[in-house]
Design an enzyme around this catalytic site. Sequence first.
Site, PDB file in Angstrom:
ATOM      1  N   ALA A 153       8.730   2.368   2.330  1.00 17.76           N
ATOM      2  CA  ALA A 153       7.363   2.340   1.800  1.00 17.76           C
ATOM      3  C   ALA A 153       7.197   1.224   0.776  1.00 17.76           C
ATOM      4  O   ALA A 153       6.240   0.445   0.829  1.00 17.76           O
ATOM      5  CB  ALA A 153       7.012   3.686   1.182  1.00 17.76           C
ATOM      6  N   TYR A 154       8.107   1.149  -0.171  1.00 11.70           N
ATOM      7  CA  TYR A 154       8.032   0.132  -1.213  1.00 11.70           C
ATOM      8  C   TYR A 154       8.121  -1.266  -0.612  1.00 11.70           C
ATOM      9  O   TYR A 154       7.344  -2.163  -0.967  1.00 11.70           O
ATOM     10  CB  TYR A 154       9.156   0.359  -2.231  1.00 11.70           C
ATOM     11  CG  TYR A 154       9.118  -0.561  -3.420  1.00 11.70           C
ATOM     12  CD1 TYR A 154       8.179  -0.366  -4.436  1.00 11.70           C
ATOM     13  CD2 TYR A 154      10.018  -1.616  -3.554  1.00 11.70           C
ATOM     14  CE1 TYR A 154       8.138  -1.209  -5.545  1.00 11.70           C
ATOM     15  CE2 TYR A 154       9.992  -2.454  -4.653  1.00 11.70           C
ATOM     16  CZ  TYR A 154       9.050  -2.245  -5.650  1.00 11.70           C
ATOM     17  OH  TYR A 154       9.017  -3.078  -6.746  1.00 11.70           O
ATOM     18  N   SER A 155       9.064  -1.460   0.314  1.00 14.43           N
ATOM     19  CA  SER A 155       9.230  -2.765   0.935  1.00 14.43           C
ATOM     20  C   SER A 155       7.976  -3.171   1.708  1.00 14.43           C
ATOM     21  O   SER A 155       7.514  -4.321   1.624  1.00 14.43           O
ATOM     22  CB  SER A 155      10.441  -2.748   1.879  1.00 14.43           C
ATOM     23  OG  SER A 155      11.632  -2.464   1.171  1.00 14.43           O
ATOM     24  N   LYS A 158       5.000  -3.947  -0.773  1.00 14.69           N
ATOM     25  CA  LYS A 158       5.140  -5.216  -1.477  1.00 14.69           C
ATOM     26  C   LYS A 158       5.014  -6.405  -0.532  1.00 14.69           C
ATOM     27  O   LYS A 158       4.522  -7.473  -0.923  1.00 14.69           O
ATOM     28  CB  LYS A 158       6.475  -5.252  -2.236  1.00 14.69           C
ATOM     29  CG  LYS A 158       6.521  -4.299  -3.427  1.00 14.69           C
ATOM     30  CD  LYS A 158       5.422  -4.582  -4.434  1.00 14.69           C
ATOM     31  CE  LYS A 158       5.575  -3.776  -5.717  1.00 14.69           C
ATOM     32  NZ  LYS A 158       4.521  -4.079  -6.717  1.00 14.69           N
TER      33      LYS A 158
END
Length: 243
Positions: A153-155, A158
């Site tokens: 999710a974070y990758s 971003k």
Amino acid sequence: MNSYDFAGRIAVVTGGAQGIGGAVADVLSAGGASVAIWDLDMSLAQEKAATLKGAQAFAVDVADFDSVSKAHEATVAAMGPVDILVNSAGIAGMNATVADYPVAEFAKICAINLLGTFHVNKVVVPSMRERKYGRIVNIASVAGKEGNPNAPAYSAAKAGVIGLTKSVAQEVGRDGITLNVVSPGATNTELRRAREAALREQMGDEKYARREQKVLRMYPMGRVGEPADIASAVAFLCGPEAS
């Protein structure tokens, strides 16, 4: 701390109460900008604003477009049109493989990190276009360029911030507005320290120490970044020299 000239400029820093956003607020304020601290935690935002000359605090949930719109209206009414915008609000989320990652958690991380950045850009850009001036810096992450394991999710969020920044930059460049993205690696923020403490408890001291040594070997300086390191790069991109 480097010296920059932001006299007479109004700056919004999301997630500005602490971490990278807090360090950015420090540098912009030291350069003469009037800084609006936008943060989900109003108490922390007020504490931060109290340390900076001419700064004001505004409670905002960047994932909620109505909240962002109201914060923007309140900022303009209290301080004036926004000249500088730094989007630093974000969360890292949990560590889990894509198969185990909860759908609701994935949506939450993207809502704050990516949709939130879109929301704030959306409300600020029109006035900048009218005035033919603006500086926007969106904070992404090396995870958005290379991907971090167990952080889908974070990758993804971003990576989306990087694409969003490039897209909007092409829309508004002729209006005197610059958009840049800064993609830090590991940075010694409150968010990282809390996450690392949880990892240490989960892994145990010995296994965690080996992991930390592996992480540090990835960085030629032999250390992770400090918020002030990132803030100096952001500040340059917010100034007249980065035209």
